[in-house]
Each structure stands twice: as structure tokens, then as C-alpha cells.
Motif scaffolding. Sequence first.
Motif, PDB file in Angstrom:
ATOM      1  N   GLN A 164      34.578  40.862  44.568  1.00  0.00           N
ATOM      2  CA  GLN A 164      33.857  41.235  43.376  1.00  0.00           C
ATOM      3  C   GLN A 164      32.539  40.843  43.397  1.00  0.00           C
ATOM      4  O   GLN A 164      32.118  39.667  43.980  1.00  0.00           O
TER       5      GLN A 164
ATOM      6  N   ALA B 271      38.407  41.843  44.469  1.00  0.00           N
ATOM      7  CA  ALA B 271      38.263  42.898  43.343  1.00  0.00           C
ATOM      8  C   ALA B 271      39.378  43.868  43.253  1.00  0.00           C
ATOM      9  O   ALA B 271      39.857  44.612  44.356  1.00  0.00           O
TER      10      ALA B 271
ATOM     11  N   GLY C 217      42.567  42.514  45.773  1.00  0.00           N
ATOM     12  CA  GLY C 217      41.495  42.623  46.484  1.00  0.00           C
ATOM     13  C   GLY C 217      41.621  43.288  47.872  1.00  0.00           C
ATOM     14  O   GLY C 217      40.610  43.735  48.527  1.00  0.00           O
TER      15      GLY C 217
ATOM     16  N   GLY D 132      31.236  47.380  41.194  1.00  0.00           N
ATOM     17  CA  GLY D 132      31.825  46.236  41.093  1.00  0.00           C
ATOM     18  C   GLY D 132      32.190  45.129  41.986  1.00  0.00           C
ATOM     19  O   GLY D 132      32.915  44.321  42.104  1.00  0.00           O
ATOM     20  N   ALA D 133      31.925  45.711  43.359  1.00  0.00           N
ATOM     21  CA  ALA D 133      32.359  45.070  44.667  1.00  0.00           C
ATOM     22  C   ALA D 133      31.377  45.027  45.741  1.00  0.00           C
ATOM     23  O   ALA D 133      30.446  46.017  45.653  1.00  0.00           O
TER      24      ALA D 133
END
Length: 98
Positions: A20, A28, A57, A82-83
Amino acid sequence: MGYAILQNNTVEPLRFLLIQSADHITGATGLVPTVTLAKNTGAFGPPAGVVNEVSVGWYQVAPNAVDANTLGPLLLHATAVGADPCDDPFRVVTECVR
């Protein structure tokens, strides 16, 4: 983080971890990564294998002989909203000893 992959591999996926971007620590999940591969110093392009989520993730590119048909370095670049970006070097070899 990458590892050795047999040439023309149809068994071992290319696994990679997305973290993340909010905390740079937590895996993530629930993302749709964009993945490109570069074979032995060639240009980056989309993988032949399907990209899917494993868990916590971790994601993977399904094994496909087209992705592993060139000996030498196989570079994976993955991005997702978002990662943090992920770059992993793998090595395509004629023989793996594990």
C-alpha cells in the motif's frame, strides 16, 4: 525477490508483492495491477499469462511458455492505484536446482 524460472515454463507463476502506498508496509489487496515484462534486455510489454491476486498483497502472473521462452533476465514491473510500484528480476534458465 525474483527467482529462477525454467525456459518455456508452464508450471511456476511469477509472484510479486504490492505494498500500500498509504503506509509503504501493508500488503495491498483487491487491486487490478498493470504488469509488463522485459525479456533479456528487450522492451517491456504485457505478459501472455493472466495476472491474478493470491492473498495479503501477493499477486502472480500465470505461467505461460511465451513469457519464459528467452534465456536470461526477465524483468517484471507492476503498478496499481493505491500501491507502490513493484520491480522484480527473475532469471530464465535451462535447468533449476531447488
